[in-house]
Design a protein around this motif. Structure first.
Motif: not given
Lengths: 294, 262
Positions: A96, A221, A100, A172, A179
């Motif tokens: 994780e 998220l 991120l 990702s 994002y």
């Protein structure tokens, strides 16, 4: 994503909205709340009682109970299986953090303007397309067996290493899209204002755009994080002994499926609080937005 | 014509005008928004740009701050050409403040952080210095008690005053104001205009795009009427508002008077 609209007895918004009001109207209002809660409770009890009765009285129930809910096997496998979950926790926590960071880099690269940077945007786009297209379990197989198979000097052979890498690569790609949606939701005037004060493009991104973007995407998220937790069992395919692999071992020695139900229970216990927490953040965000919208 | 590259000492009364725009062209796609603007603004001068919506007022201001890439022409700040190749746009923008119609404060930062962000990050001041200066500015404009509030707790008028203070915190040589009262409730317009009046009396060089004709008449040294991407007519407020020469200017002012805005 759950938690939007549709009010039911489980909508966390209810808990907050039902307060205040004028004192005179309040008693009657409280009474109607109590009444609807009781009705919801009664109908829930009846529903599950009926379902339970049907299952327990089905012709194959005793056989199913024997192979899925065997008390003896349950008691024996819990001490094996629950500690194995530590490997999953380690796996998805390390992944994780990497996800991120990598996803943020990808999202920023894809948001960079200007014709000179087209190759950068292109590469980032290809990356997200490829890793969202290929099923995660295939990536795990290809990396977990393929790269150690090359026999290169200095390349790690620990399957846990490839488990972390594979999940990071796959997730990702998804998270960078989250994002990016956040970055695009920040009005361009925010960046223009920052640039007009003499901040560089990077500073405008770092201090003005990203803080706002990330705040907005915390609930999605967390949603992806829940998905990652569950997908951590996929790495059992390349020989990482984690909770699901341990359950398979126990199943093989007892010829009984009960260990799988232990695994299911562990995931329920870990994931449901996380999902509730995500819903809470969503509804809090929605309220804050409505309060500030004038 | 001035073509010197040396940056004069800010604030010194040099021979160069604060702002000089020569034959500025700007188009968006097939639409020519600015079609050869020439404008010179002396130091301490207040110039108001008027004209109907879409005449190019906002675009002119955004080009002046290099937020839009221009298609032709040159812009000079105190004699330094800022549209020359290789100009450091960030350095130029630090000298030119701009305030927008929408307040564009950062919603995730307190008023104090909003005001001190650019002095810290763009001008490289320490946190202590930047915040002390920001506090002093906020005090000067009656916002000291709001320094720790977040923007969404402020009225529109207060937010716009904070946005002006944020621009002033960079100690700009020139301030551009783009219809800064157009998004405000009518009763909040005065507090913002009073801030601008105070700045004008303090000698701040300003270019103001506005629909507030009464305010323009009060405060401007010069009024420019923009029409279809050119400055059709310019002069003192008395000349423009009382004796407009051009038919288009007369038409525009008649409509403003009909609407009760002058």
């Amino acid at each position: 994503m759950s938690g939007f609209g549709i009010g039911g007895p489980l909508d966390s918004g209810d808990l907050i909205l039902r307060s205040g009001g004028r004192p005179a109207a309040r008693t009657r209002f409280d009474q109607s709340v109590i009444r609807s809660t009781l009705v919801a409770l009664a109908s829930t009890v009846v529903f599950f009682a009926v379902v339970g009765w049907v299952v327990v009285n089905s012709p194959g129930w005793s056989a199913v109970q024997q192979s899925f809910l065997n008390g003896k096997v349950w008691n024996e496998s819990v001490p094996d299986i629950v500690p194995a979950f530590a490997t999953n926790i380690q796996l998805f926590c390390i992944a994780e953090v990497l996800i991120l960071v990598l996803a943020l880099v990808l999202a920023v690269l894809r948001s960079l303007p200007g014709p000179v940077l087209f190759p950068v945007r292109l590469l980032a786009t290809i990356y997200t397309d490829v890793f969202r297209a290929i099923p995660g379990v295939l990536i795990i197989y290809i990396l977990g067996f393929g790269i150690p198979g090359l026999g290169l000097v200095g390349v790690p052979s620990d399957p846990f290493f490839y488990a972390v890498i594979s999940l990071t690569l796959v997730y990702s790609a998804y998270v960078s899209e989250v994002y990016r949606a956040g970055i695009q939701s920040v009005h361009p005037s925010q960046e223009a204002a920052a640039r007009s004060l003499g901040l560089t493009q990077f500073q405008a991104l770092r201090y003005v755009v990203l803080p706002q973007a990330i705040r907005r995407v915390v609930p999605p998220l967390l949603n992806d994080f829940i998905g990652l937790q569950k997908d951590s069992v996929l790495v059992s395919y390349i020989g990482v002994v984690e909770i699901f692999r341990q359950a398979q071992i126990d199943k093989a020695s007892t010829f009984n499926f009960t260990p799988y139900l232990v695994v299911a229970l562990v995931f329920l216990v870990v994931t449901i609080p996380m999902a509730r927490f995500t819903d809470l953040l969503v509804s809090r965000d929605r309220r804050r937005y409505m309060a500030s919208a004038r | 014509m001035t073509t010197t590259q040396a940056a004069p000492v800010p604030g010194s009364a040099g021979p160069s005008p604060a702002l000089e725009i020569q034959n500025l062209w700007k188009s968006f796609g097939a639409i020519d928004v600015l079609r050869g603007i020439d404008l010179t603004v002396a130091e301490h001068e207040v110039v108001c740009l008027i004209g109907s919506s879409g005449c190019g007022k906002s675009t002119l201001l955004r080009c002046t701050n290099l937020l839009e890439q221009i298609d032709g022409g040159r812009i000079f700040i105190e004699g330094e050409e800022i549209t020359a190749r290789g100009t450091d746009v960030n350095r130029i923008r630090r000298r030119i403040g701009i305030v927008f119609q929408s307040f564009t404060l950062c919603p995730h930062m307190s008023v104090l952080s909003n005001v001190s962000l650019a002095p810290r990050k763009a001008a490289g001041k320490s946190k202590a210095v930047a915040e002390a200066e920001a506090t002093a500015l906020l005090e000067r404009f009656g916002l000291a008690d709001k320094r720790n509030e977040f923007p969404d707790r402020l009225s529109g008028g207060q937010q716009q005053r904070v946005a002006i203070v944020r621009a002033l915190a960079m100690q700009p040589d020139l301030l551009l104001l783009d219809e800064i009262t157009s998004a405000l409730d009518p009763e909040l317009v005065a507090e913002v205009l009073n801030v601008i009046r105070e700045l004008a009396h303090g000698g701040m060089t300003m270019v103001i795009a506005t629909h507030e004709m009464g305010f323009a008449r009060d405060i401007a040294n010069r009024v420019c009427f923009l029409d279809e991407g050119v400055i059709l007519e310019q002069g003192t407020p008395a000349e423009i508002f009382s004796h407009p020469r051009e038919a288009r200017t007369q038409q525009f002012l008649e409509r403003i008077i009909e609407a009760g805005r002058l």
